[in-house]
Write a protein that holds these residues in place. Structure first.
Motif, PDB file in Angstrom:
ATOM      1  N   ARG A  81      -0.151   0.432   5.460  1.00  0.00           N
ATOM      2  CA  ARG A  81       1.763   0.907   6.159  1.00  0.00           C
ATOM      3  C   ARG A  81       0.993   2.283   6.483  1.00  0.00           C
ATOM      4  O   ARG A  81       1.843   2.584   7.424  1.00  0.00           O
TER       5      ARG A  81
ATOM      6  N   LEU B  31       9.519  -4.380 -11.085  1.00  0.00           N
ATOM      7  CA  LEU B  31      10.193  -2.949 -11.602  1.00  0.00           C
ATOM      8  C   LEU B  31      10.513  -2.173 -12.943  1.00  0.00           C
ATOM      9  O   LEU B  31      11.029  -0.417 -12.999  1.00  0.00           O
TER      10      LEU B  31
ATOM     11  N   PHE C  36      12.666  -5.229   0.418  1.00  0.00           N
ATOM     12  CA  PHE C  36      11.495  -4.450   0.019  1.00  0.00           C
ATOM     13  C   PHE C  36      10.476  -5.156   1.144  1.00  0.00           C
ATOM     14  O   PHE C  36      10.118  -3.897   0.570  1.00  0.00           O
TER      15      PHE C  36
ATOM     16  N   ASP D 108       6.529   7.343  -3.155  1.00  0.00           N
ATOM     17  CA  ASP D 108       6.914   7.430  -2.494  1.00  0.00           C
ATOM     18  C   ASP D 108       8.096   7.792  -2.302  1.00  0.00           C
ATOM     19  O   ASP D 108       9.034   8.229  -3.883  1.00  0.00           O
TER      20      ASP D 108
ATOM     21  N   VAL E 210      -1.634  -3.206   0.905  1.00  0.00           N
ATOM     22  CA  VAL E 210      -0.157  -2.687   1.412  1.00  0.00           C
ATOM     23  C   VAL E 210      -0.225  -1.644   1.904  1.00  0.00           C
ATOM     24  O   VAL E 210       0.808  -0.532   2.398  1.00  0.00           O
ATOM     25  N   TYR E 211      -0.072  -0.562   0.439  1.00  0.00           N
ATOM     26  CA  TYR E 211       0.014   1.019   0.543  1.00  0.00           C
ATOM     27  C   TYR E 211      -0.935   1.682   2.048  1.00  0.00           C
ATOM     28  O   TYR E 211      -0.497   2.323   2.877  1.00  0.00           O
ATOM     29  N   TRP E 212      -2.472   1.445   1.857  1.00  0.00           N
ATOM     30  CA  TRP E 212      -2.988   2.078   2.795  1.00  0.00           C
ATOM     31  C   TRP E 212      -2.581   1.085   4.464  1.00  0.00           C
ATOM     32  O   TRP E 212      -2.729   2.329   5.310  1.00  0.00           O
TER      33      TRP E 212
ATOM     34  N   PRO F  35       0.916 -14.523   1.056  1.00  0.00           N
ATOM     35  CA  PRO F  35       1.410 -13.430   0.119  1.00  0.00           C
ATOM     36  C   PRO F  35       3.018 -13.396   1.003  1.00  0.00           C
ATOM     37  O   PRO F  35       3.033 -13.182   2.409  1.00  0.00           O
TER      38      PRO F  35
ATOM     39  N   TYR G 162      18.785  -3.412 -13.814  1.00  0.00           N
ATOM     40  CA  TYR G 162      17.782  -4.403 -13.566  1.00  0.00           C
ATOM     41  C   TYR G 162      18.279  -5.443 -14.919  1.00  0.00           C
ATOM     42  O   TYR G 162      18.334  -6.488 -13.972  1.00  0.00           O
TER      43      TYR G 162
ATOM     44  N   PRO H 226      -0.001  -8.605  -4.383  1.00  0.00           N
ATOM     45  CA  PRO H 226       0.992  -7.300  -2.771  1.00  0.00           C
ATOM     46  C   PRO H 226       2.279  -6.668  -3.385  1.00  0.00           C
ATOM     47  O   PRO H 226       1.913  -4.979  -3.326  1.00  0.00           O
ATOM     48  N   LEU H 227       2.495  -7.319  -5.119  1.00  0.00           N
ATOM     49  CA  LEU H 227       4.043  -6.433  -5.409  1.00  0.00           C
ATOM     50  C   LEU H 227       3.347  -5.008  -5.922  1.00  0.00           C
ATOM     51  O   LEU H 227       4.154  -4.257  -6.851  1.00  0.00           O
TER      52      LEU H 227
ATOM     53  N   PHE I 277       5.516 -11.640   0.996  1.00  0.00           N
ATOM     54  CA  PHE I 277       5.110  -9.970   0.928  1.00  0.00           C
ATOM     55  C   PHE I 277       4.714  -9.621   1.949  1.00  0.00           C
ATOM     56  O   PHE I 277       5.636  -9.346   3.297  1.00  0.00           O
ATOM     57  N   ILE I 278       3.887 -10.025   2.259  1.00  0.00           N
ATOM     58  CA  ILE I 278       3.237 -10.051   4.081  1.00  0.00           C
ATOM     59  C   ILE I 278       3.526 -10.943   5.007  1.00  0.00           C
ATOM     60  O   ILE I 278       3.296  -9.913   6.463  1.00  0.00           O
TER      61      ILE I 278
ATOM     62  N   PHE J 118       2.259  -2.492  -5.027  1.00  0.00           N
ATOM     63  CA  PHE J 118       2.612  -1.258  -4.022  1.00  0.00           C
ATOM     64  C   PHE J 118       4.526  -1.915  -4.530  1.00  0.00           C
ATOM     65  O   PHE J 118       4.291  -0.115  -4.411  1.00  0.00           O
ATOM     66  N   LEU J 119       5.034  -2.256  -5.307  1.00  0.00           N
ATOM     67  CA  LEU J 119       5.702  -1.668  -5.449  1.00  0.00           C
ATOM     68  C   LEU J 119       6.259  -1.090  -7.029  1.00  0.00           C
ATOM     69  O   LEU J 119       6.886  -0.176  -7.603  1.00  0.00           O
TER      70      LEU J 119
ATOM     71  N   PHE K 197       6.363  -8.772   5.654  1.00  0.00           N
ATOM     72  CA  PHE K 197       6.314  -7.177   6.811  1.00  0.00           C
ATOM     73  C   PHE K 197       5.365  -7.868   8.416  1.00  0.00           C
ATOM     74  O   PHE K 197       6.297  -7.480   9.132  1.00  0.00           O
TER      75      PHE K 197
END
Lengths: 275, 293, 239
Positions: free
Chosen positions: B229, B86, A200, C68, B225-227, A87, A230, B214-215, A89-90, B217-218, A93
């Motif tokens: 981090r 979102l 993000f 969060d 991803v949460y864990w 991904p 949004y 992974p999104l 996203f990864i 997490f958002l 990061f």
């Protein structure tokens, strides 16, 4: 404050020009439209540069993957697999964490010290990730197109006595582009969408300068109302998508200009392979 | 977890690592891989149903359906998926609670949205404030599944619509000539044949879905991803297992996980593609026939 | 003292009978020693102990939820949980959207931390957590604000040199002092009006209950004891 004043103050806020403080109370529609629009500059910057640079790397990778020599083929296959198989996203990061581990003082190469501090910044670091990412996706598209270049075309080139670079530049490459273009258009649309992930995913925003979604989220968090910012961001992205389709459609027309009118394939925005 | 782990400060080297990797928090981290798999397992069929609805609507002869179907497909394609993620869960949550409040609240005179607050009576909360945390987590997860299904359903609709258009016209005309109604043509000829054309696109979509997880997490779900981090962040002496910033390593684990998922999917999908192509009037089917002969 | 606890227990019991109210406590879980997630995956820290105590005194059933930081107020307002107990300073800006109980922790100093004793705090790059009073302060101070999602990210940014210094709550920064040459620099800056429990403006009954319990803990000195347990003997206390 009139709307024109707001645009003057915040129109270029995302690149550090204009009012330093973001609006903090009494948010107006005008402010939201202006700031989110201002953030689109970053999405455009990331998208356009990554696409332009990625186009060349993608061509190289596609040719390498199509090569008979394992020395070229293997690295290209791995590069494409890693960037297409994980991904984005990864990747963001990881890239951020990895770039942050580079020595701050710079890396000495042949007596010259190469500065490293810019690479953890979004404008450079995220661009590098997006560039590699889109290269991998586009390479897979071009590779597929390369495999489906009609045999007859290549034989015709041989018959004209073309070989090597000339044959590639005049026959193989244009045909590859023509065949892969509808899918590549799709890739371009998705790359622009992917630019919204930058802020993000590890890369910090400096001086509150961020992309369209960064500001949309700022407003959603401040006004506690997601129903306005949004959709505004979505509106800008629909406009952007239409522009991308228009520009790529023009290029598609040029790529297909030698094909008889009636058999010209209109660009199909329904290719099976999306990203 | 183990007896020997009761005093982490006395541990060193391998035994420290072993204890560290089996803390309750790490077990939650391992469990969150399951969450990703569950999400995939639920979202894929639900998105397919959304996609089916969208594709059939887009092909419908009635213009309102056609408009909705085409609009749905175009909308999602034009807007980044993350904006939907979102937006959709909050909108769904408030929408559902609003509807429930109209049904169960005694006093509905007070405005639901006022002073930035979203306010419904306690009985209209979903789930109820008094329900166990697990219900809240399941509810949050369900909203995430819906958000994912709406977005990927549109992509699936796109693929299925294309596949339905690709079924040779002559096949449908033949069916019509036999006197089948439109619904019968759809059910007996169009849909069975469509799969051969849809599978490559759907395979690709499955890969995209994997890479979109992974999104989660958002969406505020405690996923991998949460864990990663949380566990990787610098741990000062206040924790039982202090360590410096290890996020890079945790994210490398995630990277490997996703690459494995991709590789595994590629192998399985290649098998399915072969099976589906068998006996079909496509290039792939023709190749299989020749290879067999 | 004993009598007080007894009364509180009886009060608690009667309240429990009247309405077995469940209160969902929202926290961040990444701000030690205020709140963090311990090795068993449970919310722990000063606010966990305090919150459980307050709930017990008022006969409330409390469950803990993490969220969060940057969306912690929106999610309170949309009703995902009922309180914010996450080291949140009482500020005028926040009071526009939510209510606070009285402070359960005195106005704490915010401080800069850096690896360079001569770091430029007025013109350099200062890391702060998004949406905190510290971030707002940096944005106003003229320094370049670099925003990060969690406190850990801000510390990491200073350690890898991306930011010149981090600006955050002094107590939250304290555990990092001395690691990798990180030290407090510059003067402490008093910000906010102390730390309170955030609530929706419409939840006045719940606010009264917590206010009542906090007053009792302030009166019998147990709050000060708890503060000292987590923040050391030199910590600010209520007199």
């Amino acid at each position: 404050m009139s709307c024109i004043q707001t645009i003057a103050d915040y129109g270029l806020r995302s690149i550090g020009i204009g009012e330093r403080m973001l609006p903090r109370s009494d948010f107006t529609m005008c402010q939201q439209f202006t700031l989110i629009g201002s953030g689109m500059l970053w999405n455009l910057y990331f998208g356009i540069l990554a696409l332009l640079a990625g186009f060349f790397l993608a061509t190289l990778l596609a040719v390498a993957k199509n090569s008979e020599q394992a020395l070229f083929r293997k690295p290209a296959e791995w590069f494409i697999f890693v960037f297409r198989g994980s991904p984005l996203f990864i990747q963001f990061f990881l890239a951020y964490e990895a770039f942050a581990m580079l020595p701050r003082a710079g890396i000495p190469i042949f007596g010259i010290t190469v500065a490293t501090d810019w690479i953890t910044r979004a404008w450079a670091g995220a661009l590098v990730v997006l560039f590699f990412n889109t290269s991998a996706y586009a390479a897979e598209i071009f590779y597929g197109a390369l495999r489906s270049v009609p045999k007859g075309d290549l034989e015709a080139a041989d018959a004209y006595g073309m070989a090597g670079w000339t044959k590639f530049r005049r026959v193989t490459w244009p045909t590859m582009l023509r065949l892969g273009w509808p899918s590549y258009t799709n890739e371009a649309i998705f790359l622009f969408h992917a630019t919204t992930l930058v802020f993000f995913s590890g890369f910090p925003a400096f001086r509150q300068e961020g992309d369209a979604l960064y500001y949309a989220k700022y407003f959603a968090d401040k006004t506690f109302n997601p129903f306005i910012p949004y959709p505004i961001a979505a509106f800008y992205f629909i406009l952007l998508t239409l522009c991308v389709i228009a520009v790529f459609g023009l290029i598609n027309r040029r790529l297909n200009r030698h094909i008889p009118q009636e058999s010209r394939r209109r660009i199909r925005f329904r290719p099976q392979i999306i990203r | 977890m183990f007896e020997s782990c009761s005093d982490p400060s006395a541990l060193h080297g391998l035994s420290w690592m072993l204890c560290y990797l089996t803390t309750g928090k790490h077990l939650l981290f391992y469990g969150s891989f399951g969450i990703v798999l569950i999400l995939l397992a639920i979202t894929a069929p639900v998105a397919l149903i959304f996609g089916f609805g969208g594709a059939l609507a887009a092909r419908s002869a009635l213009w309102p359906f056609k408009l909705i179907g085409r609009g749905y497909i175009a909308m999602v394609r034009g807007v980044p998926d993350i904006i939907f993620f979102l937006f959709v869960p909050i909108a769904m949550d408030q929408g559902l609670e609003f509807l429930k409040s109209r049904a169960v609240c005694e006093d509905t005179s007070a405005p639901v949205w006022s002073n930035n607050e979203f306010h419904v009576c306690a009985a209209a909360k979903i789930p109820l404030g008094s329900s166990p945390q697990l219900y809240h987590e399941i509810y949050g997860f369900a909203l995430a599944v819906i958000a994912f299904s709406v977005v990927y359903g549109a992509f699936a609709a796109n693929v299925l619509y294309g596949a339905m258009q690709a079924v040779p016209r002559a096949q449908l005309e033949t069916a019509e000539a036999y006197g089948m109604t439109r619904a019968q043509v759809n059910r007996r000829v169009l849909i069975p044949q469509m799969w051969a054309y849809a599978i490559p696109g759907l395979s690709n979509l499955w890969m995209i879905l994997i890479k979109a997880t992974p999104l989660l997490f958002l969406l505020g779900i405690e996923d991998i991803v949460y864990w990663a981090r949380e566990l990787g962040a610098t741990k000062s002496q206040i924790y039982a297992f202090p360590h410096p910033d290890w996020r890079l390593y945790y994210f490398l684990v995630l990277l490997v996980f996703y690459l494995l998922m991709t590789k595994l999917s590629e192998i399985v999908l290649a098998k399915i593609n072969r099976r589906i192509a068998f006996g079909q009037a496509t290039a792939a089917g023709e190749a299989l026939r020749k290879a067999g002969a | 003292m004993k009598k007080l606890i007894l009364t509180a227990a009886i009060l608690g019991l009667s309240a429990g009978v009247a309405a077995a109210e469940t209160v969902r406590m929202g926290t961040e879980g990444a701000y030690p020693p205020y709140n963090y997630i311990d090795d068993n995956g449970q919310v722990a820290g000063f606010e966990r102990e305090l919150g459980d105590k307050l709930c017990e005194m008022e006969g409330l059933t409390c469950t803990w939820v993490t969220n969060d930081w940057d969306s912690i107020i929106p999610n309170l307002l949309s009703g995902n949980y009922d309180t914010i107990i996450a080291g949140m300073s009482i500020t005028e800006e926040r009071e526009k959207s939510i209510d606070f109980t009285q402070a359960y922790y005195p106005p704490a100093a915010s401080a800069y931390m850096s690896m360079d004793p001569n770091a430029d705090l007025k013109g350099g790059v200062i890391a702060a957590q998004t949406g905190t009073i510290q971030a707002a302060h940096v944005a106003e101070s003229g320094a370049t604000l670099a925003e990060y999602a969690t406190l850990d990210d801000t510390i990491a940014a200073v350690k890898n040199g991306e930011a010149d210094a981090v600006f955050a709550d002094k107590d939250a920064l304290a555990p990092f002092a001395g690691t990798d040459g990180m030290e407090f620099v510059g003067d402490d800056v008093p910000l906010g009006k102390g730390i309170g429990i955030g609530l929706r403006k419409s939840d006045t009954a719940l606010k009264d209950k917590f206010n009542d319990a906090i007053s009792k803990m302030k009166a019998d000195g147990s709050l000060n004891e708890m503060i000292k347990k987590y923040f050391g003997d030199d910590a600010l206390t209520f007199n």
